[in-house]
Scaffold this active site. Structure first.
Site, mmCIF file in Angstrom:
data_model
loop_
_atom_site.group_PDB
_atom_site.id
_atom_site.type_symbol
_atom_site.label_atom_id
_atom_site.label_comp_id
_atom_site.label_asym_id
_atom_site.label_seq_id
_atom_site.Cartn_x
_atom_site.Cartn_y
_atom_site.Cartn_z
ATOM 1 N N ASP A 186 0.815 -1.220 0.000
ATOM 2 C CA ASP A 186 0.000 0.000 0.000
ATOM 3 C C ASP A 186 0.849 1.271 0.000
ATOM 4 O O ASP A 186 0.647 2.169 0.831
ATOM 5 C CB ASP A 186 -0.923 0.029 1.230
ATOM 6 C CG ASP A 186 -1.762 -1.223 1.377
ATOM 7 O OD1 ASP A 186 -2.093 -1.845 0.350
ATOM 8 O OD2 ASP A 186 -2.080 -1.599 2.519
ATOM 9 N N GLU A 230 -11.222 1.687 -4.021
ATOM 10 C CA GLU A 230 -10.562 2.103 -2.787
ATOM 11 C C GLU A 230 -9.263 2.826 -3.106
ATOM 12 O O GLU A 230 -8.918 3.067 -4.256
ATOM 13 C CB GLU A 230 -10.295 0.883 -1.895
ATOM 14 C CG GLU A 230 -9.435 -0.174 -2.536
ATOM 15 C CD GLU A 230 -9.378 -1.469 -1.741
ATOM 16 O OE1 GLU A 230 -9.965 -1.538 -0.649
ATOM 17 O OE2 GLU A 230 -8.742 -2.427 -2.230
#
Length: 583
Positions: A77, A254
């Site tokens: 991430d 997302e």
């Protein structure tokens, strides 16, 4: 009980006394002669991790190239920002403590870890969280209007939720305590417009009663009050419903980011979920509030459509962030995985980088829809220094830590609590104070972890240890989670000492192998893997290594088998709550 406490204090005193008496002679890793008296608190020396993946041996770096991924192992991430010619990058850390590793670079090639954003208990409250809870998808952003860096994230623990911390200088650290933000959902990111206005965007559930299918999510935007560090009530708006085309039932839109270019606002998001259908998509609008139009070229980054039997596959590519260089070039960092020969993901989700061509209307990850290669061309003027000095290494490399009291390397992490609560450093070794909990519980555990960064690797450590009771155990642990792990350590049964290998799958444990030890003092422990095949071995007093348990499967150390979001880790483990019962 009183007698046991006295024995414990006496053994602790003996361990500390022995540390002060050790020889100061300079010797090679693994060959240091020792005078440590083995006690109930294990003393570790001479840790060595060696990565030896075939792909790097067979594909040496061409001139002017550097290896991809730039951060091997569980560093997922990624988010990136720039001030001047300084780049800063952060990644998710879940319940790892300290949390949110932060890296610095001058050229996007050579990275140094400069610490962790969340390094205090006042910032990170994950004491009872599962290994894949905690810190999700941090976003780092520099605000030129107040010369401040922000890290905004979701802390899935202790009721904190979405939060932001700040600093004037990431090189100095000193990030603030968390400021709790008044909105739900996950994956928040900040955007600072040219006029000084600020916005937060994030993933959320659809409005109540409007979810159309499992995995249906939305992207929301809020105006953000920079003075008070809070979203402005009533300004929230859904700007993407479902994804690029809701008629196709896209899942898990997302990880949103907004970029401004040529007076247009570009919204980039991950779509498809972190797995085989992961991708990156982009939208454009005339306003931060939308409406946003998806690109006809979506997705702009993915590996999901490629032949699964291709050599050296990279999968799950997505969750990206873009940065513009001072020269007007663009690059994107993103996560992806490198499955082993059995399509297992033991190294977890890693950080990759690609140049981005934004000469047209839409940004294009160069090679991002083609099979990703193990190296890419360096930016102009950069020089590859990744395996020198204190730059973060990649490719095949060796990491050695002799534990000589010089401070813990930032690559060593604990779970759910500070390392300092169970680690005592000395120039002669690392003492681990065993907690009265074992590796299977969702509490702080007395284990120091190093991430597995290669499919083919070996990890070695010397240990001085003598368990006092059946509740004592110390050694190595290979851990994917509290419910999926191997423990390879020394314990006691009656008057006998034994070395044992235990496998835990879905929380159910079984002994793979065990062997009695005639005498204890110094013992060397080793784990090595070739893809899915793992082996554990031990040697007494620098003798020959003996395998314990033969070849065992690394299946339980794979993210897609164990579930969750982390990668496998190698732990220096001690406990006074051992539950492995020797036959």
């Amino acid at each position: 009980m009183k007698q046991r406490r006295m024995k414990y204090k006496w053994n602790t005193w003996l361990s500390l006394l022995a540390l002060t008496l050790m020889s100061s002679c300079q010797q090679n890793s693994g060959d240091r002669k020792d005078t440590i008296v083995a006690g109930r608190e294990p003393v570790f020396q001479n840790f060595e991790y060696v990565g030896n993946d075939k792909i790097y041996a067979e594909q040496p770096l061409p001139d002017g190239h550097f290896y991809n991924p730039i951060l091997q192992g569980c560093y997922p991430d990624p988010s990136i920002t720039r001030k001047g010619d300084d780049y800063y990058l952060v990644v998710s850390s879940f319940v790892m403590f300290p949390g949110v590793p932060i890296f610095h670079s001058k050229d996007l090639v050579n990275w140094k870890q400069i610490g962790h954003v969340l390094d205090r208990e006042s910032q990170l409250k994950v004491e009872t969280a599962g290994i894949s809870a905690g810190i999700y998808a941090p976003d780092i952003m520099y605000n030129p209007h107040n010369d401040t860096f922000y890290m905004i994230t979701t802390q899935i623990a202790s009721g904190i939720g979405n939060m932001v911390v700040k600093t004037k200088d990431p090189l100095q650290g000193n990030w603030s305590d968390p400021i709790k933000l008044n909105f739900g959902g996950i994956d928040p990111a900040l955007f600072f417009d040219d006029d000084g206005k600020a916005y937060v965007i994030h993933n959320d559930a659809p409005d109540e009663g409007k979810a159309l299918y499992e995995g249906h999510r939305v992207i929301k935007v809020w105006e953000y009050d920079v003075e008070n560090d809070q979203v402005i009530a009533g300004t929230d708006k859904i700007i993407v419903d479902g994804g690029v085309d809701i008629a196709q039932k896209p899942i898990w839109i997302e990880a949103p980011h907004i970029y401004k270019r040529h007076n247009k606002y570009y919204l980039m998001c991950a779509e498809g979920g972190t797995g085989g259908n992961h991708s990156e998509v982009i939208f454009v609008s005339d306003s931060p509030h939308g409406p946003y139009k998806p690109a006809t070229t979506n997705p702009i980054l993915s590996q999901r459509h490629l032949d699964k039997s291709r050599p050296n596959p990279v999968e799950w590519a997505g969750h990206a962030d873009l940065v513009e260089t001072p020269d007007g070039e663009w690059y994107g960092v993103f996560l992806a995985v490198r499955p082993n020969e059995k399509n297992r993901v033991n190294t977890g989700r890693e950080t990759f980088i690609l140049p981005v061509d934004w000469s047209g209307e839409w940004p294009v990850f160069e090679g991002g829809m083609e099979p990703l290669k193990p190296s890419i061309q360096m930016p102009q003027g950069a020089e590859n220094k990744m395996n020198t000095d204190d730059f973060f290494p990649n490719g095949n490399f060796t990491f050695i830590d002799k534990f000589e009291g010089k401070g813990l390397d930032d690559r060593w992490i604990a779970l759910r609590g500070p390392r300092e609560k169970f680690v005592q450093e000395s120039k002669d070794g690392l003492v681990i104070k065993p907690f009265d909990v074992n590796i299977k519980v969702q509490q702080p555990i007395s284990t120091l972890f190093y991430r597995q960064q290669h499919a083919t690797f070996s990890a070695f450590v010397d240990m001085h240890y003598k368990p006092e009771t059946e509740g004592d155990l110390a050694g190595l642990a290979c851990v994917q989670s509290e419910a999926f792990n191997y423990v390879f350590g020394i314990t006691k049964s009656g008057e006998d000492y034994s070395i044992v290998l235990e496998r835990t799958e879905k929380g159910e444990s079984s002994i793979v192998a065990q062997a009695k030890l005639a005498e204890l003092g110094k013992i060397s422990l080793k784990v090595e893997a070739q893809g899915d095949d793992y082996q554990f071995a031990y040697a007494l007093d620098s003798g020959n290594f003996e395998n314990l348990g033969g070849i065992v499967s690394g299946d339980i150390l794979s993210t897609d088998v164990a579930g969750g979001f982390t990668g496998a880790m190698i732990g220096l483990y001690a406990t006074s709550a051992n539950d492995i019962h020797i036959n």
